[in-house]
Design an enzyme around this catalytic site. Structure first.
Site, PDB file in Angstrom:
ATOM      1  N   LYS A   1      68.255 -52.765  68.358  1.00  0.00           N
ATOM      2  CA  LYS A   1      68.758 -51.932  67.146  1.00  0.00           C
ATOM      3  C   LYS A   1      68.326 -52.567  65.968  1.00  0.00           C
ATOM      4  O   LYS A   1      67.960 -53.896  65.721  1.00  0.00           O
ATOM      5  CB  LYS A   1      70.424 -51.541  66.900  1.00  0.00           C
ATOM      6  N   GLY A   2      67.845 -51.742  64.901  1.00  0.00           N
ATOM      7  CA  GLY A   2      67.499 -52.373  63.669  1.00  0.00           C
ATOM      8  C   GLY A   2      68.114 -51.584  62.659  1.00  0.00           C
ATOM      9  O   GLY A   2      68.639 -50.260  62.971  1.00  0.00           O
TER      10      GLY A   2
END
Length: 833
Positions: A64-65
């Site tokens: 995830k970012g």
């Protein structure tokens, strides 16, 4: 240095800050994070944790970012400028990540210039649309093309030449399958029966909007988002569905656009900026409150605690926690004032179309209180699954384009034509995972011992961190089982996904992907149109190993449950890759896929369906154990299935007539039990037949190796079991289900021991009489008389052994220790062949 199991990349510039976190097997103590921007960190870490287990149905592991622009103008004064600067910040963030990522050029991995590489090759990097970036797929793909990144427009799914998740309604449709599973087990058909719903979101949203249109029997009585609170205490299902559909089709909408004339008596739509909101008598009755007015936060709290059938989460925010958690621990301060505890929720079912609507501890608390809930990573996995399908399809089509077999216009047409098939593949994953949770949950408190052992095994493999995933210590779980309660569905969801990830990791490194049996699995992972036109490019897919590993892990865990693969590995001292070989071989030889499909399709009470799947899994486990004991994984599933299929078919067609007395009673009892639960007689008989075939694969192997005909071997096998009484001992071991994991391993091993020792005895007997020659058939015909001759020569020893068995038969309860002693004595006796 050794590769670390996680990565963090921070992006800093004058215009944007961002973070990208990617996790492999979790480190002990949980995932680490630098001390940066606490609120931002908490949200992205929470999403990453959900993403990792959600990705059990797809090829890549969790990541995830997030990013935030630092130079945004005031959106109230310049919304277009605000949007433009946000997109520029996104471009800077993604470009930076691409500049640090390996690429593939002319079929070889190329590392980026001026970057020190501490791990192995890793060119697989894709981005998915999410909060705030749902329209940025084309922007990201343009950046990938600009960087000449090997994935091209497969880099960001859902673009103009991809699958639009909102248009497909794929995430909501997947989550709705979980809702249907919950209700069908309660005897409710949500597509036909009235269902009272409250939820978070509005009709402009992908998940909430699509979800609230999936059944025309929905009675949406309350909803809220960041702008409004919607109350409709007694809605007309048909009229309200049409109005929701109208709002969904608008370019932009809010609850304020809902036609208030369609609201039932006492209903209303209120802005959250209103200080106090009056509650009509009808609304008070619907919410189960006595106050005549409430402030907006208190009203939303009342909605969250309303006695409805379904609570549907389709918006942003975390609204339910556990009573043992603080609001600060949740990490969503904007909703602290209205959040409730899981035990306070009076909805019968919670559907998590959105991420993080409920904390894991809140889910468990709600489940222990009798509510039905999975997890967000189970319910809403269809979106990421759809993206994965798109990426894998585009990789194959890119190879076809490079060979001149496909033009760009044809590619675009083909992608569009396959939309329905892609959706069907994705939704089947959702259906099977929800069903697998129900099968696992049916084990109840009796299954706790083996499930706790699985948790510990996954910890040892660094595929699970108990604290991070909210799983209680083993002693607490075992005390819960002593009180008669098993794991909740949210806890089982963690085991389901973590076990798949562990299996995938080992299967990718093994030989299974190279076996011809994997070809059918690989092709089945793609739409039929693609299989028909571009099969060579699918079979030569760059991600072949990963796709096969993912497919086998999902099939095995969905159908057998998360525990059996790991129990078998421990019981037989086998690798998980070898367990995968045994699974494919056993299911092919016994045509179990057709049985599973028949159980899926037949009309029956859900309790009966779960019982059929449970018993079929138990039978498959025994056949897999026989294969593992024979060491046949070295042969490969395709070759072995081809060699043994005629022999197993022959044995199967005569199985009922060849059963010994003990086995016949056991098989009949299984069929009667299944029919009593409501299973169709033919399906009950087919599942019981799997138990009737117990030992058939081992006997087929013996027939192949010795050259003897299989049916005389079966007769001798049954004859020997009846003569010694070990068929009785085997049936007791097969039926035993101790909660202690060590005893479970012991009795499961003993059941196979009683099979194997008879097979080994007959193998030696046949070899001594001239087996494995052209005279094999002649020897096979007299193998029964050879058993009789042996019995006469060892009459006194057999009589002493039968006295031990008789003592055990007269016992009120047969313990694993008794069976172990019988097995030891029998082994010694039969070795004197």
């Amino acid at each position: 240095p050794k590769p670390v199991p996680w990565r963090e990349i921070f992006v800093y510039s004058r215009r944007v800050e961002g973070i990208h976190l990617r996790a492999g097997p979790v480190a002990r103590g949980g995932l680490r994070w630098s001390d940066r921007r606490d609120d931002f960190r908490t949200e992205v870490l929470g999403l990453m944790k959900a993403q990792r287990v959600k990705n059990a149905v797809i090829v890549p592991t969790g990541a995830k970012g997030g990013f935030y622009p630092k130079m945004l103008p005031n959106p109230a004064l310049d919304r277009d400028g605000w949007a433009a600067e946000g997109k520029e910040a996104y471009k800077l963030f993604v470009s930076t990540l691409l500049s640090l990522t390996d690429n593939i050029v002319a079929g070889k991995v190329v590392h980026p210039e001026l970057v020190v590489i501490h791990d192995g090759d890793d060119p697989y990097f894709v981005v998915a649309a999410d909060k705030g970036t749902a329209t940025f797929s084309d922007t990201a793909n343009a950046l990938a093309l600009e960087h000449r990144f090997w994935l091209g427009d497969a880099f960001a799914s859902g673009g103009s030449v991809g699958y639009d998740h909102k248009a497909m309604g794929i995430t909501a449709r997947g989550a709705w399958l979980s809702v249907q599973r919950h209700f069908v087990e309660m005897g409710v058909n949500v597509q036909r029966d009235p269902v009272r719903v409250a939820g978070c979101g509005d009709m402009s949203g992908d998940v909430f909007g699509n979800g609230m249109l999936l059944s025309k029997s929905i009675r949406l009585v309350a909803a809220f988002d960041h702008r409004h609170i919607f109350l409709d205490p007694d809605p007309d299902a048909a009229a309200s569905w049409k109005e929701r559909s109208r709002l969904f089709k608008l370019p932009r909408s809010s609850w304020a656009d809902y036609n208030a004339d369609l609201l039932s008596k006492g209903g209303g739509i209120y802005p959250r900026s209103q200080k106090r909101i009056p509650l009509s008598q009808e609304v008070r009755a619907m919410l189960g409150v006595t106050e005549v007015e409430l402030d907006p936060d208190s009203l939303i709290t009342a909605v969250l605690k309303a006695p409805v059938d379904l609570m549907w989460f389709g918006g942003i925010g975390t609204y339910i926690k556990a009573g043992t958690e603080t609001h600060a621990a949740v990490g969503d301060p904007a909703n602290d004032a209205l959040r409730v505890d899981g035990a306070q929720v009076r909805a019968k079912v919670i559907g998590e179309g959105a991420n993080l609507g409920v904390t894991q501890a809140g889910r468990i608390e709600f489940g222990l209180a009798g509510g039905r809930i999975n997890t967000d990573f189970i319910d809403n996995s269809a979106g990421v699954d759809c993206s994965d399908n798109e990426v894998n399809i585009k990789i194959a089509l890119a190879a076809a384009q490079a060979d001149g077999k496909l033009t760009e216009p044809d590619r675009r047409t083909l992608l569009a034509d396959m939309t329905g098939e892609v959706a069907a593949l994705v939704l089947e994953d959702n259906r099977l995972q929800a069903l697998a949770l129900s099968i696992a949950q049916a084990g109840g408190a009796a299954a706790m011992g083996s499930q706790v052992r699985l948790i510990e095994a996954l910890e040892d493999l660094r595929q699970l961190d108990r604290k991070t995933e909210g799983l209680a210590p083993s002693d607490q779980l075992l005390r819960r089982a002593a009180d008669g309660a098993g794991l909740t569905r949210p806890e089982l969801a963690v085991l389901l996904s973590s076990s798949k990830l562990a299996l995938q990791a080992e299967l990718e490194l093994g030989k299974l992907a190279d076996d011809p049996a994997a070809q059918a699995l690989l092709l089945a992972d793609f739409p039929a149109q693609l299989q028909q036109r571009f099969a060579p490019y699918l079979l030569g897919h760059r991600l072949r190993r990963e796709i096969v590993a993912t497919s086998v892990a999902n099939r095995m865990v969905n159908r057998l449950g998360p525990v059996p693969p790991f129990e078998l590995a421990e019981e037989e001292s086998a690798t998980l890759d070898q367990v995968g070989h045994a699974f494919l071989t056993a299911t092919a030889l016994l045509d179990v896929d057709a049985l599973w499909m028949a159980i899926d399709a037949a009309k029956m009470p859900e309790a009966a369906r779960l019982a059929l799947f449970t018993q079929a899994a138990l039978a498959c486990r025994s056949h897999m154990a026989d294969l593992l004991r024979s060491g046949v994984h070295a042969t490969g599933p395709a070759a072995l299935a081809t060699a043994l299929a005629p022999l197993v078919r022959d044995l199967s067609s005569h199985a009922d007539a060849q059963l010994g007395d003990e086995a016949r009673v056991q098989v009949a009892a299984i069929a009667v039990q299944l029919e009593a639960a409501g299973a169709p007689p033919k399906l009950a008989a087919r599942v019981a037949h799997l138990f009737a075939l117990d030992g058939a694969i081992g006997l087929a192997l013996l027939a192949r190796d010795s050259g003897l005909a299989p049916l005389p071997l079966v007769k001798a096998f049954v004859q020997l079991g009846a003569l010694l009484g070990i068929d009785w001992a085997q049936s007791r071991a097969a039926l035993a289900n101790p909660q202690d994991p060590w005893e479970r391993l012991l009795v499961a091993g003993l059941a196979r021991d009683f099979q194997q020792m008879r097979g080994d005895f007959l193998r030696r007997l046949a070899a001594g009489a001239g087996g494995n020659t052209k005279a094999g058939t002649k020897v096979g015909a007299k193998v029964g008389s050879l058993v009789e001759s042996w019995a006469k020569a060892h009459d006194s020893e057999i009589r002493r052994f039968r006295q031990i068995v008789a003592r055990a038969q007269d016992s009120a309860a047969v313990s694993p220790a008794v069976l172990a002693q019988i097995a030891s004595q029998a082994r010694g006796l039969l070795q004197r062949a």
